[in-house]
Design a protein around this motif. Structure first.
Motif: not given
Length: 453
Positions: A227-229, A258-259, A441-442, A446-448
């Motif tokens: 998260g948030p990924f 980062s991811c 999915r990035v 708004g973080g959705a």
């Protein structure tokens, strides 16, 4: 000649006496023997072909059906079935019938498969060959359920392997209307011996296949919370029994937010490839945590370590790093001979990141590893995969890539699990190689996560 020089005439045999000579019966007996010999030769030839056919396959369901079909063909039986015994050896856990037409199958719809009673149970309790000229008159006959086609004659033979009885082979109603005879029994008994070996080999192969797949899955990582990924993965083994592969994936977050996502494939389909895959994956994760190196630099270090430690596994890999920027996300990636990542945008557009792929790891550690960048809109999805997903030996690779992209476009905005499952279920590859898929999915605006609710 007689004294007058005239030729003596042969004595006349009455015509009625010719009819009483045993010549006709001898010819009939010889004809029957010739017919039996020809039938035996045909049976022997058929048996040899059947042995080769049954022994050539290692897929257990295929072997079981082939045993039944071959037995029916050898003795001209209209119906055939194979009953597989449960672990207790007292009841049937599986029943494979052949010979029923569509109407007969429809009449039996909803009828429970036999469990091993009546004559079937008799053969389970007494595993000697059984020939019954009239099923209904046998004292242990339990009759047939409603809708069952009428059957009169029966030939039953046990199938054994490794000192245990695997099941029983049942044949019913010769097409010529005659009861099964001793020759039929001999042929089926001979076939049953080969069938027992073939079934045991197929069962062992199935065990190896399941163990190999379990071993492969144990080597793959369980992704931590990204998260948030959002992420989803899938691994599918090749169709070949006992096949071990070198496909792997990994994804993890770094301390700077980062991811990193990785997909790779060690060349080879054996235990060494699987072991090398586990080592390379672990080293790559460790290197990624060791400082803010770019994906290309990380792959370069990994290549040199593999060479220094005596690793000779040729490996393709793609490393992607997702970094936050003021208006979205920046994807940095480097490719070591691996298929290109597929980017699925929130509006449904999809594109492959075609760039200098570099050469696989384990080829030349002195060559540089190029880095590439790509700006990602919020809610974008990156699909990473191994070549088994898209590769078919009878088609150009581009056709598989186009098919994968088309499937992704159809599911844009759907939950990640649904997208990942569809990519694995409808892959365009031929199934001859194992495959792995990693979908990330990035965050959206708004973080959705960009999925539909």
């Amino acid at each position: 000649m007689d004294e007058d020089g005239e030729a003596e005439s042969s004595p006349q045999v009455p015509y009625e006496s010719l009819l009483n000579l045993p010549l006709s019966s001898d010819l009939d007996r010889i004809a029957e023997q010739m017919h039996a010999l020809a039938r035996a030769q045909r049976s022997l030839q058929g048996l040899l072909e059947a042995v080769l056919g049954i022994s050539s396959d290692l897929d257990l369901p295929t072997v079981l059906r082939r045993v039944v079909r071959t037995s029916m063909d050898l003795v001209g039986a209209r119906y055939g079935a194979l009953g597989v015994l449960d672990d207790s050896g007292e009841f049937l856990s599986e029943f494979i019938p052949l010979g029923l037409d569509s109407q007969e199958l429809n009449d039996l719809s909803g009828v429970e498969l036999p469990r091993g009673r009546g004559l079937l149970g008799h053969l389970i309790r007494h595993p000697e060959p059984l020939r019954v000229p009239d099923i209904g008159r046998h004292p242990e006959s339990a009759g047939f359920p409603p809708g069952h086609p009428p059957m009169r004659t029966l030939l039953g033979v046990a199938i054994s392997g490794r000192d245990r009885i695997y099941g029983n082979l049942y044949l019913s109603d010769r097409r010529d209307g005659k009861p099964f005879d001793a020759q039929d029994e001999g042929v089926i008994r001979a076939l049953a011996g080969t069938a027992g070996v073939a079934i045991e080999n197929a069962r062992l192969f199935l065990q190896v296949q399941r163990s190999s797949e379990r071993f492969q899955r144990l080597l793959l990582p369980r992704l931590l919370d990204l998260g948030p990924f959002r992420s989803c993965t899938v691994y599918r083994p090749a169709s070949a029994p006992g096949h071990l592969g070198g496909d792997w994936y990994d994804a993890f977050k770094l301390d700077d937010g980062s991811c990193v996502a990785v997909i790779g494939d060690v060349i080879g389909h054996d235990l060494e490839a699987a072991a090398a895959m586990s080592q390379i994956r672990s080293m790559l994760r460790a290197l990624s945590f060791d400082g803010p190196a770019s994906p290309g630099a990380t792959l370069g270090r990994l290549d040199r370590i593999m060479l220094a430690t005596g690793g000779h596994a040729v490996t393709t890999a793609c490393v992607c790093r997702f970094e936050p920027v003021h208006d979205g996300w920046l994807m940095r990636w480097s490719n070591a001979g691996h298929p290109p990542p597929l980017v699925l945008l929130p509006d449904g557009d999809a594109c492959y990141l075609e760039a200098e792929p570099g050469i696989p790891l384990g080829v030349d550690a002195d060559l540089g590893r190029p880095d590439h960048t790509y700006p990602l809109a919020p809610g974008s999805t990156v699909i990473m995969y191994t070549d088994g997903v898209v590769e078919r030996h009878d088609q150009p690779l581009q056709r598989g890539l186009d098919s994968l992209a088309a499937t992704a476009r159809q599911l844009v905005g759907e939950p990640l699990e649904q997208l990942c499952g569809a990519l694995a279920d409808h892959y365009p590859g031929d199934g001859h190689d194992d495959m792995a898929v990693l979908v990330l999915r990035v965050p959206g605006a708004g973080g959705a996560d960009g999925s539909r609710s």
